[in-house]
Design a protein around this motif. Sequence first.
Motif, PDB file in Angstrom:
ATOM      1  N   GLY A 213       0.825  -1.208   0.000  1.00 61.94           N
ATOM      2  CA  GLY A 213       0.000   0.000   0.000  1.00 61.94           C
ATOM      3  C   GLY A 213       0.855   1.251   0.000  1.00 61.94           C
ATOM      4  N   TYR A 214       1.928   1.234   0.784  1.00 62.82           N
ATOM      5  CA  TYR A 214       2.846   2.380   0.819  1.00 62.82           C
ATOM      6  C   TYR A 214       3.533   2.562  -0.535  1.00 62.82           C
ATOM      7  CZ  TYR A 214       6.758   5.346   2.241  1.00 62.82           C
ATOM      8  OH  TYR A 214       7.672   6.361   2.340  1.00 62.82           O
ATOM      9  N   LEU A 215       3.946   1.459  -1.164  1.00 59.41           N
ATOM     10  CA  LEU A 215       4.563   1.533  -2.491  1.00 59.41           C
ATOM     11  C   LEU A 215       3.583   2.104  -3.510  1.00 59.41           C
ATOM     12  CD1 LEU A 215       6.858   0.888  -4.487  1.00 59.41           C
ATOM     13  CD2 LEU A 215       5.917  -1.436  -4.679  1.00 59.41           C
ATOM     14  N   GLU A 216       2.329   1.656  -3.440  1.00 56.62           N
ATOM     15  CA  GLU A 216       1.295   2.193  -4.329  1.00 56.62           C
ATOM     16  C   GLU A 216       1.131   3.692  -4.132  1.00 56.62           C
ATOM     17  OE1 GLU A 216      -2.115   2.771  -6.778  1.00 56.62           O
ATOM     18  OE2 GLU A 216      -0.646   1.139  -6.723  1.00 56.62           O
TER      19      GLU A 216
ATOM     20  N   VAL B 266      12.234   5.492  -7.713  1.00 55.89           N
ATOM     21  CA  VAL B 266      11.055   5.698  -6.855  1.00 55.89           C
ATOM     22  C   VAL B 266      10.767   4.436  -6.042  1.00 55.89           C
ATOM     23  CG1 VAL B 266       8.580   6.150  -6.845  1.00 55.89           C
ATOM     24  CG2 VAL B 266      10.068   7.437  -8.384  1.00 55.89           C
ATOM     25  N   ILE B 267      10.876   3.266  -6.687  1.00 57.43           N
ATOM     26  CA  ILE B 267      10.646   2.004  -5.974  1.00 57.43           C
ATOM     27  C   ILE B 267      11.691   1.810  -4.886  1.00 57.43           C
ATOM     28  CG2 ILE B 267      10.618  -0.512  -6.225  1.00 57.43           C
ATOM     29  CD1 ILE B 267       9.477  -0.091  -9.040  1.00 57.43           C
TER      30      ILE B 267
ATOM     31  N   PHE C 102      13.329   4.168  -3.319  1.00 51.67           N
ATOM     32  CA  PHE C 102      13.007   5.118  -2.250  1.00 51.67           C
ATOM     33  C   PHE C 102      11.930   4.554  -1.331  1.00 51.67           C
ATOM     34  CE2 PHE C 102      10.081   8.400  -0.732  1.00 51.67           C
ATOM     35  CZ  PHE C 102      10.930   9.162   0.054  1.00 51.67           C
ATOM     36  N   ALA C 103      10.890   3.953  -1.907  1.00 48.47           N
ATOM     37  CA  ALA C 103       9.820   3.377  -1.089  1.00 48.47           C
ATOM     38  C   ALA C 103      10.352   2.234  -0.227  1.00 48.47           C
ATOM     39  CB  ALA C 103       8.684   2.890  -1.982  1.00 48.47           C
ATOM     40  N   CYS C 104      11.235   1.412  -0.808  1.00 52.03           N
ATOM     41  CA  CYS C 104      11.783   0.270  -0.066  1.00 52.03           C
ATOM     42  C   CYS C 104      12.657   0.718   1.101  1.00 52.03           C
ATOM     43  CB  CYS C 104      12.590  -0.623  -1.011  1.00 52.03           C
ATOM     44  SG  CYS C 104      11.599  -1.482  -2.256  1.00 52.03           S
ATOM     45  N   ILE C 105      13.308   1.875   0.971  1.00 51.85           N
ATOM     46  CA  ILE C 105      14.171   2.380   2.039  1.00 51.85           C
ATOM     47  C   ILE C 105      13.372   3.179   3.069  1.00 51.85           C
ATOM     48  CG2 ILE C 105      16.092   3.951   2.557  1.00 51.85           C
ATOM     49  CD1 ILE C 105      17.285   3.199  -0.154  1.00 51.85           C
ATOM     50  N   SER C 106      12.459   4.040   2.591  1.00 57.48           N
ATOM     51  CA  SER C 106      11.744   4.928   3.501  1.00 57.48           C
ATOM     52  C   SER C 106      10.718   4.186   4.356  1.00 57.48           C
ATOM     53  CB  SER C 106      11.046   6.048   2.713  1.00 57.48           C
ATOM     54  OG  SER C 106      10.121   5.515   1.769  1.00 57.48           O
ATOM     55  N   TYR C 107      10.127   3.118   3.839  1.00 58.34           N
ATOM     56  CA  TYR C 107       9.103   2.407   4.617  1.00 58.34           C
ATOM     57  C   TYR C 107       9.667   1.823   5.913  1.00 58.34           C
ATOM     58  CZ  TYR C 107       5.372  -0.802   5.912  1.00 58.34           C
ATOM     59  OH  TYR C 107       4.399  -1.474   6.598  1.00 58.34           O
ATOM     60  N   PRO C 108      10.773   1.050   5.862  1.00 57.59           N
ATOM     61  CA  PRO C 108      11.303   0.548   7.144  1.00 57.59           C
ATOM     62  C   PRO C 108      11.804   1.659   8.063  1.00 57.59           C
ATOM     63  CG  PRO C 108      12.768  -0.023   5.315  1.00 57.59           C
ATOM     64  CD  PRO C 108      11.499   0.484   4.718  1.00 57.59           C
TER      65      PRO C 108
END
Length: 518
Positions: free
Chosen positions: A102-105, A437-438, A440-446
């Motif tokens: 959901g966060y990646l979306e 962008v992907i 960034f999402a993988c790093i920022s979420y954790p």
Amino acid sequence: YQRRVHGQHTAVEMAMKRRKTRRVLSILPLMAIIFYEVSGGPFGSEDSVRAAGPLLAVAGFVLFPLVWSVPEALVTAEMSVMFPEDSGYVMWVTAAFGPFMGYLEGTLSWVSGVTDNALYPVLAVDYFQYSFPFLEQAGPRYTAILLLCFILTYMNYRGVTVVGNTAVVLAVISMLPFLVLLVVAVPHVQPRLWEADQLDVQFRQIDWSKYLNIVFWNVNYWDSVSTLAGEVKSPGRTIPRALCGAVILMVLSYTLPLLVSSGVCIPSPDGCESWRSWHNGYFSRVAEIVGGAPLQVWMVVGATISNFGMFQAEMASDSFQVMGMAERGFLPAVFASKSSYNTPTLGLLMSAAGVCFIGWNGFAAIVQKLNFLYCIAALLEFAAFLKLRYSEPHRPREVRVPLPLWGCCVMLFFPALAIFGVMAVSDLSTVLLALGVILFACISYPLIEYCRGREWMTFLEYETGELGQLLSEVVSIVPPQEPSPEMNQYPRHHSVVLGDSHRSSQDLIDELLSPQLS
């Protein structure tokens, strides 16, 4: 139903706050916002003629809505009513695949939306150049883009009601010059030009990358309305009707002006200008030939107004998405802060900053990049729709695509082909941007989850265990019950059964807190 900020807000307070501050969009304003999020009129479609010839351009704006727009609008109608809140498609994907997806979306969709919004000041300045040639210079051009961004962002800051009503007015004003153009241009149409121009198009001469990207960009973003679903009155009735009206208006606004204008002879030393002469702003040249300088000026004004409307609609969608993600706990609580006009303050500032940063790029480059990001997000949304249809076939849906699961798979097969076709013609820089962008999402979420665990930031959290307790406190209808696993999976919109009817918890709370019962 309860939302807590470290226990500071009670369930009734938050429910009453939502009752007072939301559900303000009716059918006509919502349809105008959708029209501007998706289309806004034929402005920006001219490059499709230059890329592939007039008849193929018109065919694209007939076929792509059937292959892409209608299926996407149907999915949006079902899912937006199923999850009527400002996090929109973020909640669809979260419900199907979990919070990280959901966060990646949300990340992909927000970056794509902001990139899309950067186009509209660019298009407006492109039309201004016909009257103010000095805007062709880099300095004045970028200054004009920044000024437009500031003015239009402030209008969004004043409230979504202002945006909706403004969109209705802007839609009428921006389409009027095209109605006049259609009337006065018909006597000038020479059908032989359609045949001559299209026969002149060689298959190898077609710029498939530009053609597919321009047409696709002009007919997508139907899912954007989902991030305003929390602001819509009676979403089960309003959203499907608004989507249907916007689809019809979009198809007519592209096909008729393109067909008529491409049949008008624009004088040149060789007789008539060919389809290779088309570019953004070409409708104003056609208007000058058939209606003189007054119609040309009106067309430029209409183009400017249309771009203003598209900017307004996209900015509202992007900023409310940020607020919706904060309300769902994906982002720190500060991103859910609102102005005195009930608009998402930080969401607007973030979106406006992104527009100003991207606005120096060229039109075609921006379109390709936003399309690629949007394609990835759309695939996630389609997968979420099918997953929820499979895993919860009996879940109450006030609006439902009238097809079984296998029929939905067939319906979405052709949009998926269109997505892969658009992605296949993208260049390396676009692919690298999407990977960035992907990543960034993988790093920022954790990192966000780590900050949540350490309590370094305040987050809004949703708990579902007290839904029955809240309802029994407000009015004795439903006794407290232990939440089922299914209820925990959908914290805001699990079903409450009263008699033979199914309602979302938020709709029931809204009704219970209405003036008649208070």
